[in-house]
Design an enzyme around this catalytic site. Sequence first.
Site, PDB file in Angstrom:
ATOM      1  N   LYS A  41      -1.293  -7.025  -9.423  1.00  0.00           N
ATOM      2  CA  LYS A  41      -2.435  -7.024  -8.249  1.00  0.00           C
ATOM      3  C   LYS A  41      -1.916  -5.829  -7.259  1.00  0.00           C
ATOM      4  O   LYS A  41      -1.018  -5.986  -6.370  1.00  0.00           O
ATOM      5  CB  LYS A  41      -2.353  -8.158  -7.385  1.00  0.00           C
ATOM      6  CG  LYS A  41      -3.671  -8.244  -6.655  1.00  0.00           C
ATOM      7  CD  LYS A  41      -3.758  -9.041  -5.475  1.00  0.00           C
ATOM      8  CE  LYS A  41      -2.927  -8.573  -4.131  1.00  0.00           C
ATOM      9  NZ  LYS A  41      -3.561  -7.114  -3.645  1.00  0.00           N
TER      10      LYS A  41
ATOM     11  N   PHE B 179       1.040  -1.140  -0.013  1.00  0.00           N
ATOM     12  CA  PHE B 179      -0.082   0.027  -0.062  1.00  0.00           C
ATOM     13  C   PHE B 179       0.749   1.208  -0.018  1.00  0.00           C
ATOM     14  O   PHE B 179       0.369   2.563  -0.460  1.00  0.00           O
ATOM     15  CB  PHE B 179      -0.921  -0.046   1.291  1.00  0.00           C
ATOM     16  CG  PHE B 179      -0.307   0.462   2.499  1.00  0.00           C
ATOM     17  CD1 PHE B 179      -0.432   1.989   2.707  1.00  0.00           C
ATOM     18  CD2 PHE B 179       0.438  -0.280   3.324  1.00  0.00           C
ATOM     19  CE1 PHE B 179       0.370   2.282   3.819  1.00  0.00           C
ATOM     20  CE2 PHE B 179       1.051  -0.010   4.434  1.00  0.00           C
ATOM     21  CZ  PHE B 179       0.921   1.341   4.555  1.00  0.00           C
TER      22      PHE B 179
ATOM     23  N   GLU C  43       8.813  -3.991  13.322  1.00  0.00           N
ATOM     24  CA  GLU C  43       8.527  -2.797  12.480  1.00  0.00           C
ATOM     25  C   GLU C  43       7.050  -2.369  12.657  1.00  0.00           C
ATOM     26  O   GLU C  43       6.318  -2.994  12.847  1.00  0.00           O
ATOM     27  CB  GLU C  43       8.433  -3.613  11.134  1.00  0.00           C
ATOM     28  CG  GLU C  43       7.981  -2.500   9.862  1.00  0.00           C
ATOM     29  CD  GLU C  43       7.971  -2.907   8.467  1.00  0.00           C
ATOM     30  OE1 GLU C  43       7.506  -4.063   8.431  1.00  0.00           O
ATOM     31  OE2 GLU C  43       8.554  -2.141   7.542  1.00  0.00           O
TER      32      GLU C  43
ATOM     33  N   CYS D  24       9.728   1.505   3.512  1.00  0.00           N
ATOM     34  CA  CYS D  24      10.587   0.404   3.859  1.00  0.00           C
ATOM     35  C   CYS D  24      12.194   0.962   4.214  1.00  0.00           C
ATOM     36  O   CYS D  24      12.695   0.147   4.588  1.00  0.00           O
ATOM     37  CB  CYS D  24      10.538  -0.940   2.986  1.00  0.00           C
ATOM     38  SG  CYS D  24      11.345  -0.410   1.440  1.00  0.00           S
TER      39      CYS D  24
ATOM     40  N   SER E 178       4.934  -6.994   3.554  1.00  0.00           N
ATOM     41  CA  SER E 178       5.568  -7.277   4.864  1.00  0.00           C
ATOM     42  C   SER E 178       5.992  -8.618   4.801  1.00  0.00           C
ATOM     43  O   SER E 178       6.156  -9.517   4.129  1.00  0.00           O
ATOM     44  CB  SER E 178       4.297  -7.409   5.823  1.00  0.00           C
ATOM     45  OG  SER E 178       3.421  -8.573   5.450  1.00  0.00           O
TER      46      SER E 178
HETATM   47  P1  NAD Z   1       1.220  -6.538   3.118  1.00  0.00           P
HETATM   48  O1  NAD Z   1       2.089  -7.721   3.203  1.00  0.00           O
HETATM   49  O2  NAD Z   1      -0.076  -6.574   4.156  1.00  0.00           O
HETATM   50  O3  NAD Z   1       0.347  -6.589   1.751  1.00  0.00           O
HETATM   51  C1  NAD Z   1       1.370  -6.663   0.474  1.00  0.00           C
HETATM   52  C2  NAD Z   1       0.691  -7.324  -0.770  1.00  0.00           C
HETATM   53  O4  NAD Z   1      -0.024  -8.706  -0.094  1.00  0.00           O
HETATM   54  C3  NAD Z   1      -0.989  -6.499  -0.853  1.00  0.00           C
HETATM   55  O5  NAD Z   1      -0.833  -6.582  -2.154  1.00  0.00           O
HETATM   56  C4  NAD Z   1      -1.774  -7.505  -0.085  1.00  0.00           C
HETATM   57  O6  NAD Z   1      -3.045  -7.366  -0.585  1.00  0.00           O
HETATM   58  C5  NAD Z   1      -1.096  -8.801  -0.282  1.00  0.00           C
HETATM   59  N1  NAD Z   1      -1.610  -9.683   0.970  1.00  0.00           N
HETATM   60  C6  NAD Z   1      -1.766  -9.197   2.278  1.00  0.00           C
HETATM   61  N2  NAD Z   1      -2.110 -10.473   2.957  1.00  0.00           N
HETATM   62  C7  NAD Z   1      -2.008 -11.476   2.378  1.00  0.00           C
HETATM   63  C8  NAD Z   1      -2.176 -12.812   2.360  1.00  0.00           C
HETATM   64  N3  NAD Z   1      -2.561 -13.251   3.861  1.00  0.00           N
HETATM   65  N4  NAD Z   1      -2.131 -13.895   1.700  1.00  0.00           N
HETATM   66  C9  NAD Z   1      -1.785 -13.306   0.282  1.00  0.00           C
HETATM   67  N5  NAD Z   1      -1.482 -11.809  -0.181  1.00  0.00           N
HETATM   68  C10 NAD Z   1      -1.762 -11.135   0.884  1.00  0.00           C
HETATM   69  O7  NAD Z   1       2.271  -5.198   3.203  1.00  0.00           O
HETATM   70  P2  NAD Z   1       1.731  -3.890   3.173  1.00  0.00           P
HETATM   71  O8  NAD Z   1       1.086  -3.521   4.285  1.00  0.00           O
HETATM   72  O9  NAD Z   1       0.639  -3.436   1.915  1.00  0.00           O
HETATM   73  O10 NAD Z   1       3.071  -3.107   3.012  1.00  0.00           O
HETATM   74  C11 NAD Z   1       3.783  -2.573   4.090  1.00  0.00           C
HETATM   75  C12 NAD Z   1       5.144  -3.646   4.329  1.00  0.00           C
HETATM   76  O11 NAD Z   1       5.670  -3.625   2.939  1.00  0.00           O
HETATM   77  C13 NAD Z   1       5.898  -3.128   5.302  1.00  0.00           C
HETATM   78  O12 NAD Z   1       6.317  -4.275   5.825  1.00  0.00           O
HETATM   79  C14 NAD Z   1       6.939  -2.533   4.410  1.00  0.00           C
HETATM   80  O13 NAD Z   1       8.289  -2.658   4.843  1.00  0.00           O
HETATM   81  C15 NAD Z   1       7.174  -3.470   3.148  1.00  0.00           C
HETATM   82  N6  NAD Z   1       7.466  -2.583   1.962  1.00  0.00           N
HETATM   83  C16 NAD Z   1       8.922  -3.297   1.657  1.00  0.00           C
HETATM   84  C17 NAD Z   1       9.572  -2.909   0.574  1.00  0.00           C
HETATM   85  C18 NAD Z   1      10.802  -3.135   0.135  1.00  0.00           C
HETATM   86  O14 NAD Z   1      11.436  -3.076  -0.779  1.00  0.00           O
HETATM   87  N7  NAD Z   1      11.734  -4.184   0.906  1.00  0.00           N
HETATM   88  C19 NAD Z   1       8.984  -1.656  -0.107  1.00  0.00           C
HETATM   89  C20 NAD Z   1       7.828  -1.065   0.346  1.00  0.00           C
HETATM   90  C21 NAD Z   1       7.113  -1.829   1.305  1.00  0.00           C
END
Ligand code: NAD
Length: 496
Positions: free
Chosen positions: A182, A158, A396, A291, A235
């Site tokens: 997605k 997000f 985090e 991140c 995450s």
């Molecule tokens: P998230 O893991 O909740 O969601 C990421 C994606 O996975 C979304 O598209 C979501 O719909 C999907 N998703 C969520 N739960 C799922 C499940 N149970 N099964 C399958 N798919 C699922 O992450 P978020 O809250 O959208 O983003 C924030 C996180 O992203 C933070 O931990 C941040 O550090 C990380 N992030 C990392 C980087 C990097 O390059 N390392 C960059 C940006 C964000």
Amino acid sequence: MALLEEPIKGIKEVKNYINGEWVDSKGKIVDVVNPATGKVMGKCPISTKAEINAAVEAAKEAFPDWRRTTPLARSRTLFRMKNLLEENFEELSRIQTMEHGKTIDESRGETRRGIENVEVSCGIPTLMQGYYSEDVASGIDEWVIPTPMGVFGIIGPFNFPFMIPLWSAPYAVATGNCIVIKPSSEVPFSQMRLAELAEEAGFPPGVWNVVNGGRTVVDGMLEHKDIVGITFVGSTPIGKDVIYKRCGETGKRVIAQCGAKNFMVIMPDCNVKATVPALMTSFFGNAGQRCLAGANLLIVGEDDKFYNSFMEEVTNMSSRIKMGYGLDESIQMGPVRDKEKRDNIMGYIEIGIKEGARLRLDGRKPKVEGGCPDTCFVGPTIFENVTSDMRIGSEEIFGPVMGVFRAKTLDEAVQICNASPFGNGHAIFTQNGRSARDFQYNVTSGNVGINIGIVAPVALFPFSGMKDSFFGILHTQGQEAVRFFTESKVVIQRWF
Ligand code: NAD
């Protein structure tokens, strides 16, 4: 308060983009709320298994022709896309502010970084050239051809709704693959607008698809035999235990970029005047939802006088950050994405107090400009006396909360950084080259900053990550993305 014009009026319905058509989903529909105003700005579908299957099918059908399209012709489509992105730069940026909450300047930075990946991928005719050796044995030649593989899934988080899918998408299509994106269902509008521009740029139907939703769509991608690989940003629990694990089980290649807890290490010889403002954007930019955001400030040395005056400057500047709706250009920090995220951050502030850290700046009752409801706002928060065994020092939080650590020496500081399970973007602030060199050599972090508070690699370089911040081998962006999206076909030739 002078607000820039909102590009999305009323309530906008999000559709899926499959096989060159905009289609309604049969899935459940959820509201998308602008976190600054609290108003519903759109409806996003949680698409079904049948819908992700239809997108993969379309992508699979489009693949043979797209693969045969010359790299130069594919690159011309990307050049057109790049021009369209420039023409719509401001609209794209304002959409991000509306759906995510970040300030307009942060959104403009995100748009620029996203476009840079399209620019780099325009160089695909040379970027994906193979190599050739004559006479590997007498009369035998050998060469390698980087070959596109088929259909890739791209799953976004997000916090950077526009840019993050662009770490992968332009390289995937430039190399001749087809994609299904997605987006996070919390922020679907940037990818909808991007797909409209991809259509206008002239990608043939089926090459660029977008299916909105959540877990069902992700599961559909993971299970689908015709998806050859996935890039995921999100995450650690989802990236490691769902994406990386299941891609291994089903034989898909994978990039999983995950969570973080970054240390900003302050040496007493740093340039304080330049360092403190850099820390403000690192810790509080994007409301801490990066991140690569600073999460822990680690001050080195036993000089209490330096510590006290440095913390005085940090606290003063943090307490003056102006909060409100990011479409007001004078605003310096927007809300977090939604109330659940705010409640989670508030929960961590309570935990920090219970763990015995000293709450030096309390962001729980922020002053919000322009009459915005405070539902999603958290002010800059600073805890001192934080240690690695505290939850606020090790987990985090993903919000504007700074944990302040102390270390006697640089060696001890590096040990503290390396004890973290994450290794995404640690940085040092110093004017001493030896300290900087020792830090970059010894710290276990995929991206390392030297007097840089947000260690975000430009599109020419891989977006790295170590330990629990990354699962995979090759990374998104630049040459590594080109390699990820191609398979090496080696040909050995002899003529009798
Ligand atoms: P998230 O893991 O909740 O969601 C990421 C994606 O996975 C979304 O598209 C979501 O719909 C999907 N998703 C969520 N739960 C799922 C499940 N149970 N099964 C399958 N798919 C699922 O992450 P978020 O809250 O959208 O983003 C924030 C996180 O992203 C933070 O931990 C941040 O550090 C990380 N992030 C990392 C980087 C990097 O390059 N390392 C960059 C940006 C964000």
